[in-house]
Scaffold this motif. Structure first.
Motif, PDB file in Angstrom:
ATOM      1  N   ARG A  69       1.373  46.706  83.396  1.00 30.29           N
ATOM      2  CA  ARG A  69       3.191  45.425  82.890  1.00 30.29           C
ATOM      3  C   ARG A  69       1.910  44.391  82.713  1.00 30.29           C
ATOM      4  O   ARG A  69       0.784  44.027  83.939  1.00 30.29           O
ATOM      5  CB  ARG A  69       3.469  45.007  84.249  1.00 30.29           C
ATOM      6  CG  ARG A  69       4.746  46.993  83.671  1.00 30.29           C
ATOM      7  CD  ARG A  69       5.796  46.325  84.848  1.00 30.29           C
ATOM      8  NE  ARG A  69       6.374  45.640  84.274  1.00 30.29           N
ATOM      9  CZ  ARG A  69       7.725  45.224  85.103  1.00 30.29           C
ATOM     10  NH1 ARG A  69       7.244  45.215  86.575  1.00 30.29           N
ATOM     11  NH2 ARG A  69       8.349  44.646  84.952  1.00 30.29           N
ATOM     12  N   LEU A  70       2.713  43.609  82.514  1.00 29.00           N
ATOM     13  CA  LEU A  70       1.509  41.959  81.768  1.00 29.00           C
ATOM     14  C   LEU A  70       2.503  40.758  82.131  1.00 29.00           C
ATOM     15  O   LEU A  70       3.140  40.907  81.760  1.00 29.00           O
ATOM     16  CB  LEU A  70       0.788  42.266  80.612  1.00 29.00           C
ATOM     17  CG  LEU A  70       0.470  40.842  79.800  1.00 29.00           C
ATOM     18  CD1 LEU A  70      -0.603  40.338  80.744  1.00 29.00           C
ATOM     19  CD2 LEU A  70      -0.053  40.646  78.766  1.00 29.00           C
ATOM     20  N   SER A  71       1.971  39.810  83.172  1.00 29.98           N
ATOM     21  CA  SER A  71       2.747  39.005  83.669  1.00 29.98           C
ATOM     22  C   SER A  71       1.866  37.916  82.561  1.00 29.98           C
ATOM     23  O   SER A  71       0.708  37.752  82.527  1.00 29.98           O
ATOM     24  CB  SER A  71       2.493  38.630  84.982  1.00 29.98           C
ATOM     25  OG  SER A  71       3.117  36.878  85.178  1.00 29.98           O
ATOM     26  N   ILE A  72       2.445  36.722  82.290  1.00 34.32           N
ATOM     27  CA  ILE A  72       1.987  36.110  81.055  1.00 34.32           C
ATOM     28  C   ILE A  72       2.473  33.989  81.022  1.00 34.32           C
ATOM     29  O   ILE A  72       3.665  34.235  81.536  1.00 34.32           O
ATOM     30  CB  ILE A  72       1.458  35.884  79.884  1.00 34.32           C
ATOM     31  CG1 ILE A  72       0.639  34.961  79.021  1.00 34.32           C
ATOM     32  CG2 ILE A  72       2.771  36.438  79.245  1.00 34.32           C
ATOM     33  CD1 ILE A  72      -0.049  35.834  77.877  1.00 34.32           C
ATOM     34  N   ASP A  95       6.171  44.764  79.126  1.00 39.05           N
ATOM     35  CA  ASP A  95       6.298  46.216  79.096  1.00 39.05           C
ATOM     36  C   ASP A  95       5.041  46.648  78.317  1.00 39.05           C
ATOM     37  O   ASP A  95       5.396  46.554  76.992  1.00 39.05           O
ATOM     38  CB  ASP A  95       7.415  47.198  78.865  1.00 39.05           C
ATOM     39  CG  ASP A  95       7.643  46.347  80.788  1.00 39.05           C
ATOM     40  OD1 ASP A  95       7.389  46.768  81.970  1.00 39.05           O
ATOM     41  OD2 ASP A  95       9.060  45.592  80.790  1.00 39.05           O
ATOM     42  N   PRO A  96       4.600  47.820  77.992  1.00 43.68           N
ATOM     43  CA  PRO A  96       4.256  48.476  76.885  1.00 43.68           C
ATOM     44  C   PRO A  96       5.023  48.574  75.806  1.00 43.68           C
ATOM     45  O   PRO A  96       6.580  48.837  75.897  1.00 43.68           O
ATOM     46  CB  PRO A  96       4.308  50.178  77.455  1.00 43.68           C
ATOM     47  CG  PRO A  96       3.851  49.651  79.027  1.00 43.68           C
ATOM     48  CD  PRO A  96       4.575  48.568  79.088  1.00 43.68           C
ATOM     49  N   GLY A  97       4.330  48.241  75.061  1.00 41.70           N
ATOM     50  CA  GLY A  97       5.406  47.936  73.903  1.00 41.70           C
ATOM     51  C   GLY A  97       6.005  46.541  72.764  1.00 41.70           C
ATOM     52  O   GLY A  97       5.725  46.272  71.835  1.00 41.70           O
ATOM     53  N   ASP A  98       5.290  45.677  74.679  1.00 43.78           N
ATOM     54  CA  ASP A  98       5.940  44.083  74.393  1.00 43.78           C
ATOM     55  C   ASP A  98       5.010  43.451  73.060  1.00 43.78           C
ATOM     56  O   ASP A  98       3.514  43.806  74.047  1.00 43.78           O
ATOM     57  CB  ASP A  98       6.571  44.005  75.399  1.00 43.78           C
ATOM     58  CG  ASP A  98       7.879  43.947  76.034  1.00 43.78           C
ATOM     59  OD1 ASP A  98       8.292  44.998  75.043  1.00 43.78           O
ATOM     60  OD2 ASP A  98       8.354  43.884  77.082  1.00 43.78           O
ATOM     61  N   SER A  99       5.244  42.384  72.761  1.00 47.73           N
ATOM     62  CA  SER A  99       3.857  41.320  72.234  1.00 47.73           C
ATOM     63  C   SER A  99       4.689  40.032  72.655  1.00 47.73           C
ATOM     64  O   SER A  99       5.890  39.887  72.928  1.00 47.73           O
ATOM     65  CB  SER A  99       3.751  41.522  70.848  1.00 47.73           C
ATOM     66  OG  SER A  99       4.839  41.717  69.920  1.00 47.73           O
TER      67      SER A  99
END
Length: 190
Positions: free
Chosen positions: A145-148, A158-162
């Protein structure tokens, strides 16, 4: 930092320190002048040039900005003899005091688009340094999981998100949860 990586055909690739010294001289800068631009001491920069220490990710970004090159120019790399880059042969930028690793996915740093695989340990965080030139960037989450944070807005992917953004607007990104974060980042080099 360790020894310079060796290419398959056996040629020694210039070290980060050698690249720093070469680029600094191309710009006609003394260590003191570069230090003032990067907000680092001339003594520290001399140690980096002479492979006596390895800069942190933050210091490396400040040096790159002062030298007007992308941080990834410090990868120990030369264009591969093939358009294929094998997973175990990817040029890497590991920072010893950090929980992050960058691997170059694209063939060469001089092209109009650069692709990177970013791996970050759970809880890892990267605060972005202001880039010297504008870039367009896209991040695609493979795992974790990426917080940006872009400008003053934080997004969780989440995976698959851009997400796409102008590079100067990136403030920070981090790995949430207990799983290693893997992100593909494509950008126009600064």
């Amino acid at each position: 930092m360790g020894a310079a990586h060796l290419e398959e055909r056996g040629d020694v690739v210039p070290s980060r320190g050698q690249f720093l010294a070469q680029r600094r001289k191309e710009l006609g800068l003394s260590l003191r002048e570069l230090g003032a631009l990067a907000n680092l001491t001339a003594s520290f920069l001399s140690q980096v040039e002479n492979r006596q220490c390895s800069p942190s990710l933050s210091s490396l970004q400040r040096i790159a900005t002062a030298l007007e090159v992308p941080m990834f120019a410090f990868l120990d790399t030369t264009p591969p003899p093939s358009p294929v880059i094998r997973a175990d042969k990817r040029p890497r930028l590991d920072i010893c005091d950090s929980e992050i690793c960058y691997e170059l996915l694209s063939r060469n740093l001089g092209s109009q688009v650069m692709a990177l695989l970013i791996r970050m340990q759970p809880g890892g965080r990267r605060v972005a340094e202001r880039l010297s030139k504008p870039t367009d960037e896209v991040m695609y989450v493979l795992r974790g999981r990426l917080s940006i944070t872009i400008e003053d807005q934080t997004y969780v992917l989440d995976p698959g998100d851009s997400i796409s953004y102008e590079g100067r607007s990136l403030r920070e990104f981090s790995a949430l949860g207990n799983e290693e974060l893997e992100v593909i980042c494509c950008l126009t080099p600064p």
